[in-house]
Enzyme design. Sequence first.
Site, PDB file in Angstrom:
ATOM      1  N   ARG A  55       0.713  -1.353   0.068  1.00  0.00           N
ATOM      2  CA  ARG A  55       0.079   0.158  -0.013  1.00  0.00           C
ATOM      3  C   ARG A  55       0.828   1.213  -0.031  1.00  0.00           C
ATOM      4  O   ARG A  55       0.674   2.096  -0.973  1.00  0.00           O
ATOM      5  CB  ARG A  55      -0.874  -0.207   1.140  1.00  0.00           C
ATOM      6  N   THR A  56       1.792   1.350   0.733  1.00  0.00           N
ATOM      7  CA  THR A  56       2.723   2.480   0.915  1.00  0.00           C
ATOM      8  C   THR A  56       3.220   3.035  -0.237  1.00  0.00           C
ATOM      9  O   THR A  56       3.050   3.887  -0.759  1.00  0.00           O
ATOM     10  CB  THR A  56       3.450   2.584   2.182  1.00  0.00           C
ATOM     11  N   LYS A  84      25.692  -4.492  -2.765  1.00  0.00           N
ATOM     12  CA  LYS A  84      27.260  -4.430  -2.766  1.00  0.00           C
ATOM     13  C   LYS A  84      27.866  -3.942  -1.438  1.00  0.00           C
ATOM     14  O   LYS A  84      29.153  -3.818  -1.464  1.00  0.00           O
ATOM     15  CB  LYS A  84      27.667  -3.590  -4.047  1.00  0.00           C
ATOM     16  N   ARG A 105      11.210   3.573   2.655  1.00  0.00           N
ATOM     17  CA  ARG A 105      10.821   2.550   3.518  1.00  0.00           C
ATOM     18  C   ARG A 105      12.385   1.796   3.880  1.00  0.00           C
ATOM     19  O   ARG A 105      12.908   1.277   2.803  1.00  0.00           O
ATOM     20  CB  ARG A 105       9.652   1.530   3.452  1.00  0.00           C
ATOM     21  N   HIS A 133       6.092   6.074  11.131  1.00  0.00           N
ATOM     22  CA  HIS A 133       5.505   5.841   9.868  1.00  0.00           C
ATOM     23  C   HIS A 133       4.390   6.984   9.862  1.00  0.00           C
ATOM     24  O   HIS A 133       3.385   6.963   9.717  1.00  0.00           O
ATOM     25  CB  HIS A 133       4.679   4.498   9.862  1.00  0.00           C
TER      26      HIS A 133
END
Lengths: 306, 163
Positions: A55-56, A84, A105, A133
């Site tokens: 969703r985000t 890496k 995120r 959040h």
Amino acid sequence: MPTNLKNKDIISIKELTKSDILNILEKAQKLKQKPQPKLLSGYVLGSCFFEPSTRTRLSFETAMKKLGGNVIGFADPSITSTKKGESLYDSIKIIGQYVDVIAMRHPLEGSARRAAEATDKPIINGGDGANQHPTQTLLDLFTIKECQEKIEGLKIAIVGDLKYGRTTHSLAQALINFNARLYFVAPESLQMPEHICNELKAKKIIFSKHKNIEEIINEVDILYMTRIQGERFPDPMEYERIKNVYILKESMLNNVKKNMRILHPLPRVNEITADVDNTKHAYYFEQAENGLYIRQALLALTLGKL
Amino acid sequence: MSNQKKSPLKDIRAYKVFAIKEGTVIDHIKAGKALQIIELLKLDSNNKIVTLGMNFPSKALKKKDIIKVEQKELTPEEANKVAILAPQATINIIQDFKVVKKFKVKIPTLVEKLLICPNPKCITNNENMITRFKTNVNKNSVKVHCEYCEKIFDQNEIKNYNI
């Protein structure tokens, strides 16, 4: 007066004042009523998801596209230089040279603040581990205001994993601004942490702790459900014992207030049964949709276009 | 008369703490923290004589450590560092065998680099970067607030330092 959010990072809900929050909600409401498909034309969003999200991520990317902007990014860090061994700082410094705003995120707590140190472009935190959040909290507040036609002085129950859930902490902290009466419904081992309760006490917010939903369901305006994850319990037996206590069923809604609405940050697993979806009290799908408008408002505000 | 009532331990303690011509005595260090303070202030590598006393009886702390550094006056910055490890510590500046200055350490409102966040999922434990903690002193407890992961810890929960 709300802060001018142009070029500001949106890292933590605690950094937004009440007038900032109300300003963001108002702008989101306007964008919901009247779409602006060219507002961010020529701008590019860096969508940096170092951890899976549905969703985000999709709502950030859709928000940008619906405002006429472009999106670059990744949803899987294994295809980036992180694999890496590149530091987050270096990754964001470079991505910041390509884009105008970054939504990210990351599984580590504090990563969004670290990212903000690496670039002058605004960083919008889409979740940093178990920490913050803020866009979820803003869309929760937007939804509360939308379905109750006000936000001040409401009776709000928060149910489920209150100990580890970042959503529940941020929501409780944000509601300090709106004089809410809070009810925390959770097994004792997953109750709201002491530091949040102390913050509420210091701001004279009235709250109480409860062990089951039935104790409060007929009193509240908002029932905010969250998922209890089995892996949070050190003792699997305890989880088995309590897991069915925090399931909301249609039969529990018989005597609730008419205006009561049920919210959930989603994804749900089994904590709201499907028969609740068709009642007038279910509002979690509208809530998820509202994420789009909140993220549109934040993109436009941080880019100085609203 | 009063000299006869003094315990032998008290005499030894007084001698060890005050018999210094020039330098600094760091007193009222919570027992067990002195070695870390010596390491933190790099007192072991400055070629000055350092005397360390551990587990002295103390009314306020029950047991305390004491550090005596000869020919060195602690700077306010160094005293602030001591405050994080030993918030109750007092600093005595000695000149010509006399205490010429005595003050309690003061915890700075922002501590950079020194503390290692106890949260293993904090970004500061996963990137090459400095830590930043806000401090909050309330009566006898000291809380530190990580500016990155936003977690609040009791000072006792900090087990590792960037020394």
